[in-house]
Design a protein around this motif. Structure first.
Motif, PDB file in Angstrom:
ATOM      1  N   ARG A   1       1.212  -1.076  11.203  1.00 25.30           N
ATOM      2  CA  ARG A   1       1.434  -2.249  12.062  1.00 25.30           C
ATOM      3  C   ARG A   1       0.535  -3.403  11.640  1.00 25.30           C
ATOM      4  N   LEU A   2      -0.655  -3.070  11.224  1.00 23.13           N
ATOM      5  CA  LEU A   2      -1.637  -4.102  10.887  1.00 23.13           C
ATOM      6  C   LEU A   2      -1.308  -4.779   9.554  1.00 23.13           C
ATOM      7  N   LEU A   3      -0.733  -4.013   8.635  1.00 22.87           N
ATOM      8  CA  LEU A   3      -0.492  -4.530   7.292  1.00 22.87           C
ATOM      9  C   LEU A   3       0.993  -4.779   7.074  1.00 22.87           C
ATOM     10  N   LYS A   4       1.342  -5.238   5.891  1.00 13.75           N
ATOM     11  CA  LYS A   4       2.743  -5.494   5.526  1.00 13.75           C
ATOM     12  C   LYS A   4       3.075  -4.641   4.305  1.00 13.75           C
ATOM     13  N   LEU A   5       4.346  -4.346   4.154  1.00  9.54           N
ATOM     14  CA  LEU A   5       4.754  -3.636   2.954  1.00  9.54           C
ATOM     15  C   LEU A   5       4.378  -4.459   1.729  1.00  9.54           C
ATOM     16  N   PHE A   6       3.963  -3.782   0.689  1.00 12.69           N
ATOM     17  CA  PHE A   6       3.614  -4.476  -0.552  1.00 12.69           C
ATOM     18  C   PHE A   6       4.882  -5.100  -1.130  1.00 12.69           C
TER      19      PHE A   6
ATOM     20  N   ALA B   1       0.398  -3.977   1.521  1.00 13.10           N
ATOM     21  CA  ALA B   1      -0.496  -5.041   1.067  1.00 13.10           C
ATOM     22  C   ALA B   1      -1.684  -5.087   2.014  1.00 13.10           C
ATOM     23  N   GLY B   2      -2.871  -5.063   1.481  1.00 10.33           N
ATOM     24  CA  GLY B   2      -4.057  -5.136   2.337  1.00 10.33           C
ATOM     25  C   GLY B   2      -5.317  -5.072   1.502  1.00 10.33           C
TER      26      GLY B   2
END
Lengths: 296, 389
Positions: free
Chosen positions: A145-150, A108-109
Motif C-alpha cells: 500500500r505504501l509503495l507502487k509497482l516498479f 518502487a521504493g
C-alpha cells in the motif's frame, strides 16, 4: 505464471524451437504443480495457457511471494543480489516459494526510508534493493500500500557483458526470513511483512558440501522487453537456478543482454520461457543460464 | 483543519504577536478553462475572507499563481487540443461558456497526446510566460467577476513563475532523501515520504510531465521558509497530497495548516467541470440573478454568508438558490443596521476567530455575523473583511 525450465541433460545444445520451448515450459509446470500440468494434457500452447488459468483460479492455499523494493536497478548487481537472497532462504521457505513459482512483487521504493518501519531479509550494500519474504501476500500488504509497482517503459539495456560473483550466504539456512522487528511506536506504523534479518556474519551453510565456483553465462532477451518484464524473467531464472543448486556461492555469472535468444545453441542449464507478447500464439525464451563455461 | 508543526512549540498567538507573523495563504488554483462554478466560488470566498481578516492581524500573502500550474497536463493538454482542432481562433470574442464547452469536448475526446506534443507549450510557459489566448480570455472574464464580487485579485493575469525549476526542486528533495527518481530506468519520479508512513506519490511521469504536486513544490519550497505560517485551502479529495506537502514544508520552518473546503453538490451530486453542466450556476449567472434585486454590497456580503456560513466547511449541503436568496436579503438587513464601529477594536474582534493559528477562521467569523444574540456587525468589519464599502 513463470515458465522456467531447469536443468535437463537432453536439452543441451538443442536449438530453441517452439517444440523445445513448449517442452521446457511444461516440464517446469509438471515439476511445480504436477496435478495441473496433467489435467489438460500437454499437447499444445492452448493446454499450457489453460493450465496457467487454472493456477490463477486455484492458487495454492499456502502461496507465498517475495517482495523486492527497488531503488536503483543495475542488471549485474541484481543477479548477484537475487542469487544471494535465494541462497539464504530456509529449505521449507524455499520449497514453499518454489511451489508458488517463485512469485516476486517488484515495488518502487527506497529501502533506507523504510527501515524504521520495515526490515528486509536482504538489503544490498548500496541500498539499491531490499528483499522481504517469501511470505503470504497479506504479510506485505502494508508495504504494498505504501509503495507502487516498479514501472518503466524503457527497453532492457543491452550493455557490455558483466561478470558478477555470487556472494557467500550471510547465515545458515533455517534461520532466515523468520525474525521480526517491532516497528517504532507512532502513527502510521505498519505491521511488518514476514522476515526481518539484521546483518549477520557469514557462517558455513549446512547441507551438501560446497563445490568449487564455476562460471556460466546468463543471457537476457532485450528486444521489445521493458525493464520490469525483463526483471521478472531474470529474477525467476536466477532465484530458481539458485534454489535448484545450479548457482552456488562463489559462482561467476556473466550477464549478456542480447536482442533475442533466437538461434542460440549454447548448452543451456536453465531457460525462462513465456508467451511472446507480440506473437501471442508462440513462446519465447526470455532468459537462459548456460552449462559451465570457461571464463573469457 | 489539520496542522503540521515544525519541532517548535505550538501555542495560540496573541493579537500583538500575530501582527508580526508572516502568513502565506496558498489555495489550490482553478484551471482557467471554464466558468467559475459554485464549488469554485466557495473556495474563493473562503480564501478571500481569510485573507482580508488575517491581514488585519498579520502580514499575509495570498499566493495564487496560474503561471505555476499552467505546466500541468490538464492545462497544456487543453491548449494543444484547441490549436490542433480549432487552429487560429478569435478567443477574445468567445464567452467562458464557449471555452468551457470546448474544454468539455477535450476531456470527452480523451485522446492522450505524446509528451513531445505538449513540450512547445511547456517551454513557452517556462521561457516566455506564454499563456494561450483561450486561458487569457477566461482569466479576463474572471477578473471582471472578481471585481463585481469584491474578491481580491491575487494576480490572475500576472506572470508569477515558481521560484525553482523542476530539476532544482527535485535536487532539493533528493538532498533531503525525499525523491525516488526512476527516470534513468524509464520510470517516473516519486515524492518519497514513506519514512513518515505516507505513500509514495508520483510527481513526474516517465515521459517527463509534472503533475500539480510537482508544480506546487516548485513554488512552495522556496516560499515556505519566509513564513511563520502556511495555510492550504483545497478540495477534500486532495487531502492525501496536501498531507505530503505539509510534511515536506514543515521542516523548513512554517507551521502548516490544512483547511479542506468541501465542494458544492448540485442536486446531491458533486460534479466536475469537465462534464459541463454549469449553465445557470456559473458566476456570471449567479451575479446577474442576485444583482436583479440587490445592490452590490448586499450581493458581496450575501454571497459570503451563503458560501461560507450556510454551506459550511463540509460538502453535505447541495446548492440551494432559496438559501442564497435568503442570505442576500439577510445581507441587506445587516448592512442597513450596521453601526459605524464597535468595541473592542477590529483586530481584537477578529482575533477571537482563531484557535492555535494566526489566520482567522472564515467560517467562525462569518457565522458570527448571523448570531442572533450578538450585536449587529459593525460597518468597519463589513468594509474591511467583507468588502461592503
Amino acid at each position: 505464471m513463470p515458465l522456467t525450465e531447469e536443468r535437463h541433460p537432453a536439452s543441451a545444445s538443442v536449438p530453441l524451437t517452439q517444440r523445445r520451448l513448449h517442452a521446457e515450459a511444461f516440464r517446469r509446470l509438471r515439476q511445480v504443480r504436477p496435478e495441473l500440468a496433467a489435467a489438460g494434457g500437454e499437447s499444445d500452447l492452448a493446454a499450457l495457457l489453460a493450465a496457467r488459468a487454472r493456477i490463477a483460479e486455484r492458487p495454492d492455499a499456502d502461496a507465498v511471494q517475495a517482495v523486492a523494493v527497488v531503488r536503483h536497478f543495475d542488471p549485474g548487481a541484481w543477479v548477484r543480489e537475487a542469487a544471494a537472497f535465494a541462497l539464504d532462504l530456509a529449505p521449507d521457505t524455499a520449497a514453499a516459494w518454489r511451489r508458488s513459482f517463485t512469485r516476486t512483487v517488484f515495488l518502487a521504493g527506497n529501502p533506507a526510508n523504510l527501515l524504521g518501519r520495515y526490515s528486509f531479509d536482504r538489503l544490498a550494500e548500496d541500498g539499491s534493493v531490499g528483499w522481504c519474504g517469501p511470505a503470504p501476500a497479506e504479510s506485505s500488504a502494508g508495504l504494498r500500500r505504501l509503495l507502487k509497482l516498479f514501472l518503466s517503459t524503457a527497453a532492457f539495456p543491452v550493455g557490455p557483458p558483466r561478470t558478477v560473483t555470487v556472494p557467500a550466504p550471510t547465515a545458515g539456512r533455517g534461520d532466515c526470513g523468520t525474525q521480526r522487528q517491532a516497528p517504532p511506536p507512532g502513527p502510521g506504523a505498519e505491521p511488518l511483512p514476514r522476515g526481518a534479518a539484521p546483518p549477520r556474519p557469514a557462517v558455513p551453510r549446512p547441507g551438501p558440501p560446497p563445490r568449487a565456483g564455476v562460471h556460466r553465462d546468463l543471457y537476457v532477451a532485450a528486444s521489445g522487453v521493458p525493464v520490469p518484464e525483463a526483471l521478472v524473467h531474470l529474477n525467476h531464472l536466477v532465484v530458481e537456478a539458485a534454489l535448484d543448486g545450479l548457482i552456488t556461492p562463489g559462482d561467476r555469472l556473466t550477464l549478456r543482454s542480447v536482442p533475442s535468444l533466437t538461434g542460440a545453441t549454447a548448452p543451456f542449464a536453465a531457460l525462462r520461457v513465456d508467451v511472446d507478447r507480440t506473437l501471442p500464439d508462440r513462446l519465447r525464451a526470455f532468459a537462459a543460464l548456460t552449462e559451465e563455461t570457461p571464463d573469457d | 483543519m489539520t496542522t503540521v508543526v515544525a519541532p517548535s512549540s505550538r501555542r495560540v498567538p496573541s493579537v500583538a504577536e500575530g501582527a508580526r507573523r508572516r502568513v502565506l495563504l496558498a489555495p489550490i488554483t482553478i484551471t482557467p478553462s471554464k466558468p467559475l462554478a459554485p464549488s469554485h466560488l466557495k473556495g474563493l470566498f473562503w480564501t478571500d475572507v481569510m485573507y482580508r481578516a488575517t491581514a488585519c492581524l498579520a502580514d499575509v500573502d495570498y499566493r495564487y499563481s496560474h503561471s505555476t500550474y499552467h505546466l500541468t497536463e490538464q492545462t497544456l493538454g487543453f491548449w494543444e487540443f484547441l490549436d490542433r482542432t480549432h487552429g487560429d481562433t478569435g478567443y477574445a470574442e468567445l464567452t467562458e461558456d464557449d471555452i468551457g464547452s470546448l474544454y468539455v469536448r477535450h476531456r470527452a475526446a480523451a485522446d492522450r497526446v505524446p509528451a513531445a506534443a505538449l513540450r512547445p507549450y511547456a517551454d513557452a510557459v517556462e521561457h516566455h510566460g506564454w499563456v494561450h489566448p483561450a486561458a487569457t480570455r477566461v482569466l479576463e472574464l474572471w477578473r471582471e467577476q472578481y471585481a463585481r464580487l469584491g474578491l481580491y485579485d491575487p494576480g490572475l493575469l500576472a506572470h508569477q513563475p515558481p521560484g525553482l525549476g523542476l530539476e532544482e526542486m527535485l535536487e532539493h528533495l533528493r538532498a533531503r532523501g525525499l525523491c525516488l527518481d526512476h527516470r534513468g530506468l524509464g520510470g517516473p519520479v516519486y515524492l518519497d515520504l514513506t519514512r513518515h508512513g505516507l505513500p509514495l506519490r508520483q510527481i513526474v511521469t516517465a515521459d517527463g510531465r509534472p503533475n500539480y504536486l510537482a508544480c506546487a513544490l516548485r513554488e512552495l519550497l522556496p516560499l515556505a521558509p519566509r513564513y511563520g505560517e502556511v495555510v492550504f485551502l483545497y478540495d477534500p479529495e486532495l487531502d492525501p497530497d496536501y498531507q505530503l506537502l505539509a510534511r515536506v514544508l514543515a521542516p523548513l520552518g512554517p507551521v502548516v495548516h490544512r483547511v479542506p473546503v468541501g465542494r458544492v453538490p448540485v442536486d446531491g451530486e458533486i460534479r466536475s467541470a469537465r462534464a459541463g453542466g454549469w449553465r445557470g450556476l456559473d458566476a456570471a449567472s449567479l451575479i446577474e440573478a442576485a444583482s436583479a434585486d440587490h445592490d452590490e454590497a448586499a450581493v458581496q456580503l450575501g454571497m459570503r454568508l451563503y458560501f461560507i456560513a450556510t454551506l459550511g466547511p463540509g460538502q453535505g449541503q447541495s446548492h440551494r438558490p432559496d438559501l442564497l436568496h435568503q442570505c442576500l436579503k439577510r445581507a441587506g438587513r445587516l448592512l442597513a443596521g450596521a453601526p459605524a464601529t464597535a468595541e473592542p477594536a477590529l483586530p481584537e474582534r477578529l482575533g477571537v476567530h482563531r484557535r492555535d493559528h494566526t489566520y482567522v477562521d472564515p467560517y467562525r467569523l462569518t457565522t458570527s455575523l448571523l448570531a442572533r444574540r450578538r450585536a449587529a456587525p459593525a460597518r468597519d468589519l463589513l468594509a474591511e473583511v467583507f468588502l461592503c464599502r
